[in-house]
Enzyme design. Structure first.
Site, PDB file in Angstrom:
ATOM      1  N   CYS A 164       0.159   3.718   2.869  1.00 46.74           N
ATOM      2  CA  CYS A 164       0.668   3.144   4.121  1.00 46.74           C
ATOM      3  C   CYS A 164       2.146   3.482   4.303  1.00 46.74           C
ATOM      4  O   CYS A 164       2.600   3.748   5.417  1.00 46.74           O
ATOM      5  CB  CYS A 164       0.486   1.624   4.129  1.00 46.74           C
ATOM      6  SG  CYS A 164      -1.225   1.100   4.047  1.00 46.74           S
ATOM      7  N   CYS A 197       0.830  -1.214   0.000  1.00 47.11           N
ATOM      8  CA  CYS A 197       0.000   0.000   0.000  1.00 47.11           C
ATOM      9  C   CYS A 197       0.867   1.269   0.000  1.00 47.11           C
ATOM     10  O   CYS A 197       1.619   1.507   0.941  1.00 47.11           O
ATOM     11  CB  CYS A 197      -0.903  -0.051   1.232  1.00 47.11           C
ATOM     12  SG  CYS A 197      -1.683   1.497   1.686  1.00 47.11           S
TER      13      CYS A 197
END
Length: 98
Positions: free
Chosen positions: A26, A23
């Site tokens: 993230c 991600c």
């Protein structure tokens, strides 16, 4: 998972970052959380939980997108947000419950 439950049930506020290694947003949270940890010190904990390795925890807390940040204290959810959060927002949120 038992360590996870023990940590979120403690009296010390714990900010849990549900993330995934694949991600992009993230990855952006990493340095932000490091800054939060430096500013908060020992008054709160920050815990990163990889949703791909801890699917049960992600499912239990209804994590549908990453990153999802959840602030726990004594097992209760005090705050929750999906997406990238700014350092000042996180610090203020944590300081309200310390």
């Amino acid at each position: 998972m038992s360590d996870f439950n023990e940590i979120i049930n403690s009296e010390t506020p714990t900010l849990v970052d549900f993330y995934a290694t694949w991600c992009g947003p993230c990855k952006m949270m990493g340095p932000i959380l490091e800054g939060v940890a430096k500013e908060i010190g020992d008054d709160a904990k920050i815990l990163k939980v990889d949703i791909d390795k801890n699917m049960d925890a992600a499912r239990e807390y209804g994590v549908r997108s990453v990153p999802t940040l959840i602030l726990f204290k004594e097992g209760k959810i005090l705050w929750r947000q999906a997406g990238v959060s700014q350092k000042n927002v996180l610090v203020e949120t944590i300081q309200k419950v310390i």
